[in-house]
Structure formats: C-alpha cells, structure tokens
Motif scaffolding. Structure first.
Motif, PDB file in Angstrom:
ATOM      1  N   CYS A  61      -6.632  -1.301   0.132  1.00  7.01           N
ATOM      2  CA  CYS A  61      -5.855  -1.645   1.318  1.00  7.01           C
ATOM      3  C   CYS A  61      -6.766  -2.097   2.456  1.00  7.01           C
ATOM      4  N   CYS A 116       0.878  -1.171   0.000  1.00 10.04           N
ATOM      5  CA  CYS A 116       0.000   0.000   0.000  1.00 10.04           C
ATOM      6  C   CYS A 116       0.917   1.224   0.000  1.00 10.04           C
ATOM      7  N   ASP A 121       0.246   4.098   0.706  1.00 12.36           N
ATOM      8  CA  ASP A 121      -0.114   5.013   1.789  1.00 12.36           C
ATOM      9  C   ASP A 121       0.450   4.558   3.141  1.00 12.36           C
ATOM     10  N   CYS A 122       0.122   3.300   3.543  1.00 16.54           N
ATOM     11  CA  CYS A 122       0.518   2.853   4.881  1.00 16.54           C
ATOM     12  C   CYS A 122       1.603   1.776   4.871  1.00 16.54           C
ATOM     13  N   CYS A 125      -5.702   0.463   5.785  1.00 11.96           N
ATOM     14  CA  CYS A 125      -6.052   1.884   5.869  1.00 11.96           C
ATOM     15  C   CYS A 125      -7.216   2.265   4.952  1.00 11.96           C
TER      16      CYS A 125
END
Ligand SMILES: [Zn+2]
Length: 163
Positions: free
Chosen positions: A141, A121, A123-124, A144
């Motif tokens: 994801c 992911c 993002d996270c 998140c």
C-alpha cells in the motif's frame, strides 16, 4: 489446485501423437482413440473428485462463504490463463458450493463483479492498480505501507464486504 491436467498433459500429448500416426480406419487407430478417451475421462474424474472434497470441506467448516463473481468466459479468452482456469473448473466449483450451501443451510455471498477486491488495501481502503498485473503477487500500500500477499489481502476485502 493440484493441476491434474498439467500432470497428465505429457502423457496425453504422447497418446495423441500415437493416435495421429495410426492409419485411418485401422484397428490400432481405434485402440489408440480409446486410450486417449480413457485418459480424458480419468482426468475429468480426478478433477471432479477434488472439487467435491474441497467444496464439502468449505461448506462443513463455514457458515458464510464469500466468492467473487469472476468473469470466467473473459478470463478463458486470455490464453495464458485459459488452461489453468479450465483446469480448476471454476464454474463447476461454484455450482457445487451453491447447491451444497442449500443442503446444509450455509450462506453464499457473491461479491459484485466490479468490486476491486485485489486493488483495495484491506487496512486503509486505498485503491491502487498495481495488482492489475497478475504477476504482482504482493500488495504494497503506497498510503499506509501495508504489505500482504495479494490473495490474502483480497480475501480480507471480501470478508469486510460480507460483514
Ligand atoms: Zn493502506
């Protein structure tokens, strides 16, 4: 990828069928053979021309380019993928990027082949195996909740790696 091969595949199939129907050693067979060879050459030229245009554009517009070390040989063994990969000519494209990068002092960074760019992911950082299935085009994801096109998500991970 404009898939020149795909577009010309029908025409090529017809020409090859014509060729197979001509008598061995005949003049007509020679002519049919030349037609097939000419179409192969045309497809190859169109593909090279496209690869040159795209690689030049990428080199002109970017200081750093991050690419994945795709195992093309393994991927070509997968029959479903084989045609489209051969069509795009990954290896040739990479070769062009690399020598043009040298000409114009650009930097090419190659991500290690075990880097799971499409499974992380962006993002996270959570890793999920959903995208191992190539038909899964969107990364969702489970941690998140981020939702993103799989290629854009992978690109963001490659950018992070490069930085
Ligand atoms: Zn996440």
């Amino acid at each position: 990828n404009p898939k020149y091969l795909k577009k010309s595949a029908k025409r090529l199939a017809k020409l090859q069928k014509d060729l197979s129907r001509k008598q061995k050693g005949s003049n007509n067979r020679k002519k049919a053979k030349i037609k097939v060879a000419k179409l192969h050459e045309k497809i190859s030229n169109q593909r090279k021309d496209m690869l040159h245009k795209v690689s030049t554009q990428l080199i002109n517009e970017n200081q750093v380019i991050v690419i994945e070390d795709l195992k093309v040989r393994n991927m070509v063994k997968n029959h479903k993928l084989a045609k489209s990969i051969a069509d795009v000519s990954w290896s040739e494209f990479r070769r062009m990027l690399e020598y043009k990068a040298k000409w114009y002092s650009r930097k090419i960074i190659v991500a290690p082949s075990n880097y799971a760019s499409s499974q992380l992911c962006s993002d996270c950082g959570n890793q999920s195996s959903q995208t191992k299935d190539l038909s899964c085009r969107t990364y969702i994801c489970p941690v998140c909740g981020m939702i993103m096109d799989r290629n854009i998500n992978a690109s963001k991970n490659l950018l992070k790696l490069a930085i």
